[in-house]
Design an enzyme around this catalytic site. Structure first.
Site, PDB file in Angstrom:
ATOM      1  N   ASP A  93      38.625 -22.223   0.646  1.00 16.68           N
ATOM      2  CA  ASP A  93      38.561 -21.406  -0.495  1.00 16.68           C
ATOM      3  C   ASP A  93      39.259 -19.961   0.222  1.00 16.68           C
ATOM      4  OD1 ASP A  93      35.447 -20.359  -1.980  1.00 16.68           O
ATOM      5  OD2 ASP A  93      37.480 -20.018  -2.586  1.00 16.68           O
ATOM      6  N   SER A  94      39.369 -19.179  -0.954  1.00 20.07           N
ATOM      7  CA  SER A  94      40.251 -17.998  -0.997  1.00 20.07           C
ATOM      8  C   SER A  94      39.527 -16.676  -0.231  1.00 20.07           C
ATOM      9  CB  SER A  94      40.922 -17.655  -2.150  1.00 20.07           C
ATOM     10  OG  SER A  94      40.101 -17.590  -3.165  1.00 20.07           O
ATOM     11  N   GLY A  96      37.282 -14.657  -1.615  1.00 18.70           N
ATOM     12  CA  GLY A  96      36.679 -13.788  -2.694  1.00 18.70           C
ATOM     13  C   GLY A  96      35.285 -13.811  -3.069  1.00 18.70           C
ATOM     14  N   PHE A  97      34.709 -15.314  -3.053  1.00 17.37           N
ATOM     15  CA  PHE A  97      33.378 -15.546  -3.348  1.00 17.37           C
ATOM     16  C   PHE A  97      32.459 -15.137  -2.342  1.00 17.37           C
ATOM     17  CE2 PHE A  97      30.193 -17.868  -5.455  1.00 17.37           C
ATOM     18  CZ  PHE A  97      29.361 -18.477  -4.306  1.00 17.37           C
ATOM     19  N   ASP A 147      40.551 -15.108  -6.166  1.00 23.06           N
ATOM     20  CA  ASP A 147      40.045 -14.790  -7.498  1.00 23.06           C
ATOM     21  C   ASP A 147      38.639 -14.099  -7.432  1.00 23.06           C
ATOM     22  OD1 ASP A 147      38.479 -16.504  -6.348  1.00 23.06           O
ATOM     23  OD2 ASP A 147      37.653 -17.345  -8.509  1.00 23.06           O
ATOM     24  N   GLY A 217      33.197 -20.008 -11.086  1.00 19.11           N
ATOM     25  CA  GLY A 217      32.391 -19.077 -11.982  1.00 19.11           C
ATOM     26  C   GLY A 217      30.993 -19.675 -12.328  1.00 19.11           C
ATOM     27  N   ASP A 267      32.488 -29.496  -3.937  1.00 17.03           N
ATOM     28  CA  ASP A 267      32.227 -29.153  -2.554  1.00 17.03           C
ATOM     29  C   ASP A 267      30.771 -28.618  -2.449  1.00 17.03           C
ATOM     30  OD1 ASP A 267      33.299 -26.297  -3.365  1.00 17.03           O
ATOM     31  OD2 ASP A 267      32.187 -26.227  -1.624  1.00 17.03           O
ATOM     32  N   CYS A 305      19.930 -47.741   3.509  1.00 19.53           N
ATOM     33  CA  CYS A 305      21.119 -46.973   4.052  1.00 19.53           C
ATOM     34  C   CYS A 305      21.777 -47.316   5.339  1.00 19.53           C
ATOM     35  CB  CYS A 305      20.518 -45.448   4.049  1.00 19.53           C
ATOM     36  SG  CYS A 305      21.850 -44.406   4.601  1.00 19.53           S
ATOM     37  N   CYS A 307      23.407 -45.553   7.591  1.00 22.02           N
ATOM     38  CA  CYS A 307      23.508 -44.455   8.574  1.00 22.02           C
ATOM     39  C   CYS A 307      22.889 -44.645   9.565  1.00 22.02           C
ATOM     40  CB  CYS A 307      23.291 -43.315   7.779  1.00 22.02           C
ATOM     41  SG  CYS A 307      21.756 -42.741   7.864  1.00 22.02           S
ATOM     42  N   CYS A 310      19.146 -43.911   9.602  1.00 18.68           N
ATOM     43  CA  CYS A 310      18.335 -44.943   9.166  1.00 18.68           C
ATOM     44  C   CYS A 310      18.357 -46.295   9.629  1.00 18.68           C
ATOM     45  CB  CYS A 310      18.809 -45.091   7.414  1.00 18.68           C
ATOM     46  SG  CYS A 310      18.527 -43.776   6.592  1.00 18.68           S
ATOM     47  N   HIS A 336      22.913 -38.368   7.763  1.00 18.74           N
ATOM     48  CA  HIS A 336      22.442 -39.074   6.720  1.00 18.74           C
ATOM     49  C   HIS A 336      22.862 -38.636   5.198  1.00 18.74           C
ATOM     50  CE1 HIS A 336      19.663 -41.364   3.979  1.00 18.74           C
ATOM     51  NE2 HIS A 336      19.443 -40.073   3.494  1.00 18.74           N
TER      52      HIS A 336
HETATM   53  O1  LIG Z   1      34.556 -18.877  -8.859  1.00 17.72           O
HETATM   54  C1  LIG Z   1      34.630 -19.191  -7.603  1.00 17.72           C
HETATM   55  N1  LIG Z   1      35.990 -18.777  -7.046  1.00 17.72           N
HETATM   56  C2  LIG Z   1      35.881 -19.300  -5.750  1.00 17.72           C
HETATM   57  N2  LIG Z   1      35.295 -19.890  -5.042  1.00 17.72           N
HETATM   58  C3  LIG Z   1      33.958 -20.030  -5.644  1.00 17.72           C
HETATM   59  C4  LIG Z   1      32.715 -20.715  -4.774  1.00 17.72           C
HETATM   60  C5  LIG Z   1      31.669 -21.034  -5.491  1.00 17.72           C
HETATM   61  N3  LIG Z   1      30.399 -21.595  -4.881  1.00 17.72           N
HETATM   62  C6  LIG Z   1      29.430 -21.716  -5.843  1.00 17.72           C
HETATM   63  N4  LIG Z   1      28.277 -22.226  -5.794  1.00 17.72           N
HETATM   64  C7  LIG Z   1      27.829 -22.436  -4.684  1.00 17.72           C
HETATM   65  C8  LIG Z   1      26.447 -22.571  -4.755  1.00 17.72           C
HETATM   66  N5  LIG Z   1      25.994 -22.840  -3.454  1.00 17.72           N
HETATM   67  C9  LIG Z   1      24.747 -24.223  -3.802  1.00 17.72           C
HETATM   68  C10 LIG Z   1      23.870 -24.580  -2.702  1.00 17.72           C
HETATM   69  C11 LIG Z   1      23.129 -23.305  -2.030  1.00 17.72           C
HETATM   70  C12 LIG Z   1      24.503 -22.178  -1.689  1.00 17.72           C
HETATM   71  C13 LIG Z   1      25.031 -21.858  -2.875  1.00 17.72           C
HETATM   72  N6  LIG Z   1      30.213 -21.129  -7.087  1.00 17.72           N
HETATM   73  C14 LIG Z   1      31.313 -21.044  -6.823  1.00 17.72           C
HETATM   74  C15 LIG Z   1      32.593 -20.306  -7.745  1.00 17.72           C
HETATM   75  C16 LIG Z   1      33.547 -19.866  -6.828  1.00 17.72           C
END
Ligand SMILES: O=c1nc[nH]c2cc3[nH]c(NCCN4CCCCC4)nc3cc12
Length: 373
Positions: A93-94, A96-97, A147, A217, A267, A305, A307, A310, A336
């Protein structure tokens, strides 16, 4: 890198499809679930164990690795694959998030973001150019454009400003990435829950040209119903001959619904993170192993299962080691959960290939209890 990056769709069933992503480091069977290896490790798992669960590709995080141990140090040591002893594909991943969800004192400008490390408070900057440089130093096979993940909820004007910034950053990411045979650059669609903005974002990304297209998003608190509303139209806006990657998803029923709507890659930290808290995902629903009702139960989590947890351990044992905060509790429940997620992906791939996805999905839902089991 001699061999190139390629994607072939091999079967379709409704909007769902199976495919193979070919990379110099190996093939990725789609629909694919990517375990998250944030700080150069899938927590509580050896890489060979991650592979044993059926994973073809892992996710790494630019934000975490740039702070510690730094991308330059990983490059000096031979790159992320060598560093973490995983020789198959890695998507990063880049950043920003994670900056927006983890870092302190953030400042966002047209140039990029500056922020304080959540580890030691040091100041850092991320721009599209720097993100591409970091991901190249790491040596990841699939690089994500830099992004801004538009927060949810956002009004239309705010979402538009955010999406348009991300599209300018997408072009800068593409230019900075350059021509790297065997490596892929994925663009990320934004536009929040606004169909017209999602379309404009998809059109802009297509004009710039990417090897794959992510839907960003989402999974940011909008809830499953709203996410599925967006997924009714967003995937088809993206080129159908390229992988479509839904970021951050999700729970098993999120994954099934996303695959039905044309998603090829996902992911999520859920299987690994919840494994460490004692939550086990099974075909019948979620088992919270911390619950006292398991303390005398000699049965495995899931008798179907295969694994290690299990095959060799009782719920009573898993309850005990979880309560005692023994390290093996995290190891067994993580293994698991990742095994179950990969088994779900294999079931989806087989069902699509044999044209029986609808039956698979109704059987998936019929088996699962609502609450904890
Ligand atoms: O719009 C995104 N640009 C770059 N990376 C991202 C990563 C993201 N990860 C998520 N959601 C993660 C939700 N996750 C669920 C389990 C608990 C921790 C958070 N939306 C995203 C949007 C983006």
């Amino acid at each position: 890198m001699t061999k190139k990056f390629n994607f072939d769709v091999t079967a379709t069933d409704g909007r769902a499809r199976t495919g193979v992503i070919s990379t110099p480091r190996g093939e990725i069977r789609t629909p694919a679930f990517m375990p998250v290896g944030t700080a150069a490790t899938v927590k509580a798992m050896l890489p060979e164990s991650v592979r044993a669960t059926g994973a073809d590709i892992l996710l790494g995080n630019t934000y975490h690795l740039m702070l510690r141990p730094t991308a330059e140090r990983i490059a000096r040591l031979g790159g992320l694959h060598r560093f973490m002893n995983w020789d198959r594909p890695i998507l990063t991943d880049s950043g920003g998030f994670q900056v927006m969800s983890l870092a302190g004192l953030r400042k966002l400008t047209e140039e990029g973001v500056t922020f304080k490390s959540h580890i030691d408070g040091s100041r850092h900057a991320l721009t599209p150019e720097r993100s591409m440089e970091i991901q190249a130093l790491l040596g990841s096979d699939i690089v994500m454009a830099f992004d801004e993940c538009t927060p949810f909820p956002s009004d239309e004007a705010t979402a538009r400003r955010s999406m348009e910034l991300s599209m300018r950053w997408a072009r800068r990411s593409r230019e900075a990435f350059g021509d790297r045979p065997g490596h892929a650059l994925f663009g990320i669609q934004q536009g929040s829950v606004y169909r017209d903005q999602r379309q404009e974002s998809a059109d802009k990304l297509r004009e710039i040209g990417f090897d794959g297209y992510a839907i960003g998003g989402l999974a940011v608190g909008e809830g499953q119903a709203t996410m599925f509303e967006v997924l009714e139209y967003a995937p088809a806006m993206l080129p159908e001959d390229r992988p479509r990657y839904l970021m951050g998803v999700g729970k098993p029923d999120d994954i099934v619904g996303a695959v039905e709507r044309g998603i090829d890659m996902m992911d999520c930290v859920l299987p690994s993170r919840s494994g460490r808290t004692g939550q086990a995902f099974t075909r019948f629903g979620v088992v919270n192993i911390r619950n006292a009702r398991h303390q005398d139960d000699p049965r495995p989590l899931d008798e179907h299962c295969t694994c290690p947890a299990c095959r060799n351990y009782s719920r009573a044992y898993l309850h005990h080691v979880n309560r005692a905060q023994e390290i093996i509790a995290s190891m067994l429940l993580t293994w698991h959960n990742l095994h179950y997620f990969q088994e779900l992906m294999q079931g989806l791939r087989d069902a699509i290939a044999e044209g029986r996805l609808a039956a698979f999905v109704s059987d998936f839902h019929a088996r699962r209890a609502e609450g904890d089991i």
